[in-house]
Design a protein around this motif. Sequence first.
Motif, mmCIF file in Angstrom:
data_model
loop_
_atom_site.group_PDB
_atom_site.id
_atom_site.type_symbol
_atom_site.label_atom_id
_atom_site.label_comp_id
_atom_site.label_asym_id
_atom_site.label_seq_id
_atom_site.Cartn_x
_atom_site.Cartn_y
_atom_site.Cartn_z
ATOM 1 N N ASP A 237 0.824 -1.221 0.000
ATOM 2 C CA ASP A 237 0.000 0.000 0.000
ATOM 3 C C ASP A 237 0.856 1.267 0.000
ATOM 4 O OD1 ASP A 237 -2.212 -1.653 0.142
ATOM 5 O OD2 ASP A 237 -2.098 -1.735 2.328
ATOM 6 N N GLY A 238 1.970 1.234 -0.719
ATOM 7 C CA GLY A 238 2.804 2.425 -0.867
ATOM 8 C C GLY A 238 3.792 2.656 0.257
ATOM 9 N N SER A 239 3.668 1.936 1.369
ATOM 10 C CA SER A 239 4.606 2.111 2.477
ATOM 11 C C SER A 239 5.586 0.950 2.526
ATOM 12 C CB SER A 239 3.859 2.149 3.814
ATOM 13 O OG SER A 239 3.092 3.310 3.903
ATOM 14 N N GLY A 240 6.830 1.290 2.854
ATOM 15 C CA GLY A 240 7.830 0.242 3.017
ATOM 16 C C GLY A 240 7.933 -0.118 4.484
ATOM 17 N N THR A 241 7.988 -1.396 4.764
ATOM 18 C CA THR A 241 8.102 -1.851 6.156
ATOM 19 C C THR A 241 9.358 -2.684 6.304
ATOM 20 O OG1 THR A 241 5.725 -1.879 6.490
ATOM 21 C CG2 THR A 241 7.019 -3.258 7.954
ATOM 22 N N LEU A 242 10.088 -2.384 7.370
ATOM 23 C CA LEU A 242 11.332 -3.092 7.658
ATOM 24 C C LEU A 242 11.174 -3.688 9.046
ATOM 25 C CD1 LEU A 242 14.162 -2.954 6.250
ATOM 26 C CD2 LEU A 242 14.730 -1.197 7.899
ATOM 27 N N LEU A 243 11.420 -4.972 9.180
ATOM 28 C CA LEU A 243 11.373 -5.595 10.508
ATOM 29 C C LEU A 243 12.762 -6.085 10.864
ATOM 30 C CD1 LEU A 243 8.274 -7.951 10.862
ATOM 31 C CD2 LEU A 243 8.577 -5.618 11.680
ATOM 32 N N MET A 244 13.184 -5.861 12.079
ATOM 33 C CA MET A 244 14.481 -6.405 12.479
ATOM 34 C C MET A 244 14.437 -6.906 13.921
ATOM 35 S SD MET A 244 16.505 -2.800 12.251
ATOM 36 C CE MET A 244 18.062 -3.513 12.692
ATOM 37 N N ALA A 245 15.202 -7.949 14.181
ATOM 38 C CA ALA A 245 15.275 -8.523 15.534
ATOM 39 C C ALA A 245 16.460 -9.470 15.584
ATOM 40 C CB ALA A 245 13.990 -9.285 15.864
ATOM 41 N N ASP A 246 16.790 -9.905 16.794
ATOM 42 C CA ASP A 246 17.920 -10.837 16.944
ATOM 43 C C ASP A 246 17.452 -12.267 16.714
ATOM 44 O OD1 ASP A 246 19.691 -8.824 17.410
ATOM 45 O OD2 ASP A 246 19.450 -8.876 19.585
ATOM 46 N N VAL A 247 16.835 -12.497 15.598
ATOM 47 C CA VAL A 247 16.436 -13.854 15.186
ATOM 48 C C VAL A 247 16.685 -13.946 13.687
ATOM 49 C CG1 VAL A 247 14.638 -14.211 16.922
ATOM 50 C CG2 VAL A 247 14.052 -13.096 14.782
ATOM 51 N N PRO A 248 16.820 -15.180 13.154
ATOM 52 C CA PRO A 248 17.010 -15.299 11.710
ATOM 53 C C PRO A 248 15.837 -14.683 10.942
ATOM 54 C CG PRO A 248 17.412 -17.396 12.815
ATOM 55 C CD PRO A 248 16.840 -16.472 13.837
ATOM 56 N N ALA A 249 16.135 -14.198 9.744
ATOM 57 C CA ALA A 249 15.097 -13.530 8.943
ATOM 58 C C ALA A 249 13.906 -14.448 8.665
ATOM 59 C CB ALA A 249 15.706 -13.046 7.634
ATOM 60 N N ASP A 250 14.173 -15.757 8.573
ATOM 61 C CA ASP A 250 13.065 -16.692 8.299
ATOM 62 C C ASP A 250 11.997 -16.621 9.392
ATOM 63 O OD1 ASP A 250 13.944 -17.523 5.921
ATOM 64 O OD2 ASP A 250 14.871 -19.384 6.633
ATOM 65 N N GLU A 251 12.449 -16.406 10.638
ATOM 66 C CA GLU A 251 11.481 -16.277 11.749
ATOM 67 C C GLU A 251 10.651 -15.014 11.572
ATOM 68 O OE1 GLU A 251 11.458 -17.335 15.419
ATOM 69 O OE2 GLU A 251 12.118 -19.296 14.761
ATOM 70 N N LEU A 252 11.330 -13.933 11.184
ATOM 71 C CA LEU A 252 10.633 -12.654 11.036
ATOM 72 C C LEU A 252 9.622 -12.692 9.899
ATOM 73 C CD1 LEU A 252 13.407 -9.968 11.552
ATOM 74 C CD2 LEU A 252 11.479 -10.461 13.031
ATOM 75 N N LYS A 253 9.939 -13.483 8.869
ATOM 76 C CA LYS A 253 9.021 -13.571 7.725
ATOM 77 C C LYS A 253 7.633 -13.970 8.204
ATOM 78 C CE LYS A 253 12.156 -15.284 4.215
ATOM 79 N NZ LYS A 253 12.409 -16.475 3.407
ATOM 80 N N ARG A 254 7.607 -14.841 9.216
ATOM 81 C CA ARG A 254 6.306 -15.326 9.701
ATOM 82 C C ARG A 254 5.455 -14.197 10.257
ATOM 83 N NH1 ARG A 254 7.788 -19.825 13.735
ATOM 84 N NH2 ARG A 254 9.612 -20.610 12.704
ATOM 85 N N LEU A 255 6.123 -13.154 10.738
ATOM 86 C CA LEU A 255 5.380 -12.030 11.313
ATOM 87 C C LEU A 255 4.723 -11.169 10.246
ATOM 88 C CD1 LEU A 255 7.595 -10.504 14.127
ATOM 89 C CD2 LEU A 255 5.181 -11.016 14.290
#
Lengths: 257, 187
Positions: A237-255
């Motif tokens: 929807d026109g906005s970029g979202t960046l998620l970061m945390a001390d876990v592998p990116a595959d875990e974050l994908k689920r969020l």
Amino acid sequence: MTEAAAALEHARLQELLAAFVDDELSANDGGPVEKHLRTCARCQREVALHRTLSRALSQEPVPAGSFRLRRRIEQMGPPPPGRNERAFMAIRRWAAPALAAMVVFGVGSATLLLRRGDTSRPFAAIPMLRDAVADCRRATARNFPRKADLGALAEAVPFPVHTLDRPDAELFSTWKTTLAGSPAAGLAYRWRGIVVIQYTVPGDVIRQQPDVGEALSISGYYASSQLGQGIVAIVADGSGTLLMADVPADELKRLIL
Amino acid sequence: MKAELRRARFQSATLHHLDRLVMLASRWTDGHEAEDYVQETYARAWGAFDQLRDPKATFAWLCQILRTVATERHRTRARRQDLLFITELEAAHEEIIASDAPSPLDELLARLDAGRLREALRSIPEDFAEAVELHDMHGLKYREIAEITSVPIGTVMSRISRGRQLLAGLLVRDDAEGVRKEAAVGE
């Protein structure tokens, strides 16, 4: 084998029948399926069903694309000058600040360069990610702004901010910041015992980042892990979202995916 | 000269997949818009052509780009899950499998018009239909489908299994309904 155990084994093997027909099972799984099929009429019928449908579908005609489409593709101009060249310029432009940042942040930042998940470019060479890593460190060092005030945040940035739509992610802090020269919204969540940081920026800013823009264009998302820190980026929807945390990116994908 | 060589390499690697991509794009939309999706796919693919490492995976790579294009344009597209009663289709599949009588599927498929099976496939829930279409109609391996759809290979396995079961249920159910309607008209 008891009747109950046999029924369980039947249910387990039944799940594998399509893969058996498609020759996608390992020998370990294929052997028991073959053995089971010798005596189970029901599974024999299921196998026949999979074979029949798979064969029929493979014979469906493929309608031809239009001549005009083929012509348009054949006559496409050269690819936009660029993505790679822009990325190269971006690296050059940011090389000095990135090196300076590494000195300031010490060995921790330098180690970010050592390992890469999905692609080869280190976070420190991607302006937005480098700024996000730095901002995250600052916010963590100050123990995060105390309040989560979405109303104030929405007024402070010129684009919509959507929070994570997850009942198990608790938003506890929000702040305004700057990433890659653009205003950005920072949000911190508690999720399964860890802190997840979300940054929202205008969609075109995220698309301009080397590697990230290419990954978004091909896969619809960017995901990378470096030394235990994961970053995932999408545009919606026109906005970029960046998620970061001390876990592998595959875990974050689920969020987010 | 280098640009021309690149163009020639790109076209020879990708153009023979054009018809299949249009067919896949028509899962999301019809006619000109499906062709627009494919054109956008080729534009992106050309821009990123240097990233394609394995020429054997060209079709899977194009499918992944097409899926991204379609997802971007159809972010809010309604899912089809509730359009059909899955339980009804599962019951119809169960009837086929539980019965000792010869399966009605062979005879039924022989009567279907060309293209009708593809239409039927699009009436079952999208996740299942996509996996079955990519495997059975486009010859992709489970591993490739897992990469394209970003799900574990076990999920692909179960989607293909369930997808074919639902498709069989749908065909048999629709056929029975057709027979009933014809009988009603005859009366």
